[in-house]
Design a protein around this motif. Structure first.
Motif, PDB file in Angstrom:
ATOM      1  N   GLY A   1      26.028  19.152 -23.780  1.00  0.00           N
ATOM      2  CA  GLY A   1      25.725  17.991 -22.927  1.00  0.00           C
ATOM      3  C   GLY A   1      26.964  17.148 -22.651  1.00  0.00           C
ATOM      4  O   GLY A   1      26.916  15.921 -22.630  1.00  0.00           O
ATOM      5  N   HIS A   2      28.110  17.803 -22.425  1.00  0.00           N
ATOM      6  CA  HIS A   2      29.392  17.109 -22.281  1.00  0.00           C
ATOM      7  C   HIS A   2      29.869  17.124 -20.839  1.00  0.00           C
ATOM      8  O   HIS A   2      29.556  18.041 -20.083  1.00  0.00           O
ATOM      9  N   ASP A   3      30.696  16.187 -20.467  1.00  0.00           N
ATOM     10  CA  ASP A   3      31.664  16.346 -19.398  1.00  0.00           C
ATOM     11  C   ASP A   3      31.148  16.751 -18.022  1.00  0.00           C
ATOM     12  O   ASP A   3      31.739  17.595 -17.357  1.00  0.00           O
ATOM     13  N   GLU A   4      30.048  16.163 -17.581  1.00  0.00           N
ATOM     14  CA  GLU A   4      29.423  16.654 -16.360  1.00  0.00           C
ATOM     15  C   GLU A   4      30.376  16.691 -15.156  1.00  0.00           C
ATOM     16  O   GLU A   4      30.461  17.697 -14.450  1.00  0.00           O
TER      17      GLU A   4
ATOM     18  N   ILE B   1      33.085  19.294 -15.450  1.00  0.00           N
ATOM     19  CA  ILE B   1      32.499  20.634 -15.331  1.00  0.00           C
ATOM     20  C   ILE B   1      32.168  20.961 -13.874  1.00  0.00           C
ATOM     21  O   ILE B   1      32.341  22.099 -13.430  1.00  0.00           O
ATOM     22  N   ASN B   2      31.759  19.988 -13.110  1.00  0.00           N
ATOM     23  CA  ASN B   2      31.490  20.248 -11.691  1.00  0.00           C
ATOM     24  C   ASN B   2      32.752  20.697 -10.974  1.00  0.00           C
ATOM     25  O   ASN B   2      32.724  21.589 -10.134  1.00  0.00           O
TER      26      ASN B   2
ATOM     27  N   ALA C   1      29.733  23.347 -22.277  1.00  0.00           N
ATOM     28  CA  ALA C   1      29.462  21.951 -21.923  1.00  0.00           C
ATOM     29  C   ALA C   1      27.961  21.730 -21.723  1.00  0.00           C
ATOM     30  O   ALA C   1      27.428  20.674 -22.077  1.00  0.00           O
ATOM     31  N   GLN C   2      27.291  22.746 -21.191  1.00  0.00           N
ATOM     32  CA  GLN C   2      25.843  22.632 -21.025  1.00  0.00           C
ATOM     33  C   GLN C   2      25.148  22.495 -22.373  1.00  0.00           C
ATOM     34  O   GLN C   2      24.306  21.631 -22.570  1.00  0.00           O
TER      35      GLN C   2
END
Ligand code: FUC
Length: 792
Positions: free
Chosen positions: A554-557, A560-561, A550-551
């Motif tokens: 640049g996806h799904d912040e 992902i947290n 994801a990093q």
């Protein structure tokens, strides 16, 4: 190439025809497989087509399962493991998966008496992918060769002789079938059963259920080209060819399988097979052979390995000149023969090329080769080690396109597995249990909880998506469009599947450690508890891969947290009071201390959570597990032994790893070098090849390690074309156990750190290379250095 030189090629050869299936030589194009027996008077090629399975698409989910989940969890928290296991076995499992089927046999009968045959030899040349048979009959030379072509999608056999050939060609099948001679073609059409009642028992026709309207049907077509002579169709469906010195036979095969969700029936397999055969038949033999060799060599030739000093033909040790069965026997008796280990390594690469090509089905427990209607373990995809082991070699041994069918399998499982996740566990995402078939059955099989109650198959499979990304980091489309969505789906399931234990740590419940059992406090043998080490290792790894992916994308912040939070709460790896890495959450005693599965060592290999440099205590605890298992007879199946090679390589114990190469080849290898579970199971071949590569090159931590587990037995050698993560190709040469020379090629740019003999290496005079450029250096261990490779 003269005859003496031929003996030193990568080839298996024998002085007599095969009598048993495990002596016959495998050929294949990923879809059509053949086992060539090589008889002079009667040639038999046992055939397979990779979509020929029993069954049809059906809902195998158990709608009752979910009702029992909470109760089972409570029983486990209360320490009532036996009761939980019983409840699972009665209420939460599904049904047995379907079986891969044999296609049939091609027989060639010749009018000759075996007694007058001399100078017989049969062989499989790994370098060309061609099996040959040659002999003299009453002084005249006879020669036959056979291969299965990827570009032309047919099996091709050429027979040549100094005297006239008189042969009959016959097709048969152990499945229900009919044979007819259509204009210019021998055609066999048949049906696969819709269900095989029981496995393990051998072929019992009474337990086979046919239903021609719903099962898979298939066809084999054979056509002959003769140069002069006569061809005659006999009334019983054979063809007779006489009075010619050269014959080309082409064989096509097809089924009406289209898709795992579709009932077969829309296509006519005979017509499908005929169309392919007719196209191939328009090309002369020389063109078919040339395209096959070109396709084969482009892949096979990518990796070259020498173990032992460079071959001096005049003074070569006798080993390489021995027939393969004799060579195996001598090796098993203790003879040093590193060249034989090279042959085994290359054979693993050959077998993957022959059983898994883009667009075909993934390689199952027997690759694509199987003569049984009721094969051992259904010839299925067993995802608690075996299917994954088949692909351990794919990237490092430069056969990355062979990985594609596994990706297809994962994609399809994510569809069936989504329903199973919802129906069985009320969970989001997708799930897969330990047995899978062509219908992409994702539900648990029936039987024992120790194997069936394991919803982590998909999570382990996802490692193979991430590995493909690591080896080909430049292919962001693959990461974005294929790997990440599938990994995310598996992680969504895990998020829902995890529960907190009394200390607030996240674990799985119910949980097993594939197929091992423990002694409960009440003294019973049981498999079900909470939070096995393998479960949490797999889930932690998947979460980490999702976070990294994801990093990059640049996806799904926000999501992902949440994954990060869950990841931090996962139960860590723990070392027991006896110094061993714990297999379960509780310090249970194993019911079978020499168990073949090494599930809790997942983090050492294939995972990378345990590392002798980064986590020395855990590595020591893993070593203790390994030693304890071995003390009690562990590693006794082919695949288990192959896993041990890889584990010792990761512990930098080259000599120990080599000991298990010797065990694998001596104890668990048939005359045709197929791996013996026993019975035949191909995972050991692939795991063994991967292990040899792992001893020479590792790239799973923060750098590329050259010769990290070089055994004394391989003091001299060279290798070209191994792949390292980060998109690098590595060549090395060593002498007297010291690296002489290495070349690093970059495909994608990026940072390349190299370590040799425990030190990071200085690359003399250069610190940067461009993508696509080569970097060669003389190895002088001692100085820390990082090579920065710029993107071009
Ligand atoms: C797993 C292993 C067995 C066998 C089977 C196909 O169940 O435990 O040894 O390899 O798969």
């Amino acid at each position: 190439m003269n005859e003496e030189m031929m003996k030193f090629r990568d080839r298996l050869w024998y002085g007599q025809p095969a009598e048993l299936w495990e002596e016959a030589l495998p050929i294949g194009n990923g879809r059509i497989g053949g086992m060539v027996y090589g008889g002079a008077a009667v040639e038999r090629i046992a055939l397979n087509e990779d979509t020929l399975w029993s069954g049809f698409p059906r809902d195998t989910n158990n709608y009752d399962a979910l009702r029992h989940l909470e109760k089972v969890r409570t029983l486990i928290w209360d320490g009532k493991y036996e009761e939980a296991e019983q409840r699972i076995e009665r209420n939460m499992l599904g049904r047995r998966t379907e079986s891969y089927q044999p296609l049939g046999d091609l027989y060639i009968h010749q009018d000759l008496s075996e007694d007058a045959i001399t100078d017989y030899e049969r062989s499989l040349d790994l370098d060309t992918g061609i099996a040959s048979v040659q002999y003299r009959y009453k002084g005249a030379r006879y020669h036959r060769e056979v291969f299965v072509s990827v570009p032309d999608q047919v099996l091709v056999m050429r027979l040549e002789a100094e005297e006239e050939l008189n042969i009959t060609v016959r097709l048969s099948s152990p499945l229900r079938h009919k044979v007819a001679y259509a204009p210019n073609q021998l055609v066999l059409v048949g049906h696969a059963p819709v269900h095989i009642a029981d496995n393990y028992l051998g072929d019992h026709p009474q337990s086979i259920l046919y239903e021609e309207s719903s099962g898979i049907s298939f066809a084999i077509n054979v056509t002959a080209h003769i140069y002069g002579g006569q061809l005659e169709a006999l009334a019983d469906g054979r063809i007779r060819i006489s009075k010619t010195r050269s014959i080309t036979l082409l064989l096509g095969a097809a089924t009406n399988f289209e898709h795992f969700e579709q009932v077969p029936g829309g296509v006519n397999p005979a017509r499908k097979s005929q169309a392919v055969l007719n196209t191939a038949a328009q090309r002369p033999y020389s063109a078919l052979r040339a395209s096959h060799i070109q396709d084969h060599q482009e892949m096979y030739g990518r990796v070259k390995l020498r173990l032992g000093p460079p071959i001096d033909i005049d003074h070569a040790a006798g080993n390489a000149a021995l027939p393969t069965d004799e060579r195996l026997r001598k090796y098993s008796e203790g003879a040093d023969d590193p060249g034989f280990e090279v042959l085994y390594f290359q054979y693993g690469r050959y077998l993957l090329m022959a059983s898994s090509r883009p667009g075909t089905q993934a390689a199952h427990l027997q690759g694509i080769w199987n003569p049984h209607i009721q094969p051992p373990w259904n010839c299925g995809y067993t995802t608690n080690i075996n299917t994954q082991m088949n692909y351990w070699l794919a990237e490092v041994c430069s056969l990355s396109e062979c990985h594609e069918p596994l990706t297809d399998l994962i994609r399809e499982l994510s569809i069936t597995g989504k329903r199973t996740a919802r129906i069985h566990y009320g969970a989001d995402g997708w799930v897969t249990h330990h047995n899978v078939d062509i219908w992409r059955t994702a539900s648990p099989s029936d039987g024992k909880a120790s194997w069936a109650m394991w919803p982590l198959g998909g999570v382990w499979l996802c490692r193979h998506l991430w590995e493909q990304h690591l080896y080909q980091p430049g292919n962001l489309d693959f990461l974005r469009d294929t790997a990440y969505p599938l990994m995310k789906g598996a992680a969504l399931f895990c998020i829902d599947w995890l529960v907190a234990d009394s200390g607030g740590r996240l674990v799985t419940n119910p949980s097993t450690s594939p197929e091992n059992q423990f002694i409960t406090p009440a003294g019973n043998v049981c498999s079900v508890s909470a939070g096995s080490t393998m479960d949490v290792s797999l889930i932690r790894e998947l979460f980490k891969h999702c976070i990294q992916a994801a990093q990059i994308l640049g996806h799904d912040e926000a999501w992902i947290n949440m994954v990060k939070e869950a990841c931090d709460k996962l139960r860590p790896l723990e070392v027991g009071e006896d110094g061993r890495l714990m297999e379960w959450l509780e310090p249970f005693e194993e019911a079978e201390p020499g168990h073949r599965h090494l599930s809790h060592l997942y983090g050492l290999y294939p995972g990378n959570e345990i590392h002798p440099r980064h986590t020395p205590e855990l590595a020591q605890a893993a070593r203790k597990v390994l030693e304890a298992r071995l003390e009690h007879g562990g590693g006794h199946t082919g695949w288990s032994c192959a896993w041990i090679i890889n584990l010792y390589a990761r512990l930098y114990e080259g000599d120990r790893a080599h000991e298990f190469i010797r065990t694998l080849l001596s104890r668990s290898t048939y005359p045709n070098l197929f791996d013996a579970h026993p019975p035949f199971q191909i995972d050991g071949n692939f795991g063994g090849t991967a292990g040899i590569a792992e001893m020479l090159l590792q790239s799973h931590s923060d750098c590329i390690e050259l010769l990290p587990a070089l055994p004394m037995a391989w003091r001299d050698g060279s290798v070209e074309g191994l792949k390292a993560r980060g998109g690098f190709t590595i060549d090395m040469e060593w002498d007297d156990s010291r690296l002489l020379r290495a070349i690093v090629r970059s495909q994608h740019g990026g940072v390349c750190r190299i370590r040799y003999l425990g030190q990071l290496l200085e690359i003399t005079g250069r610190s940067e290379i461009q993508s696509g450029e080569e970097l060669s250096f003389t190895a002088e261990p001692g100085v820390e250095y990082t090579i920065q490779i710029k993107k071009s």
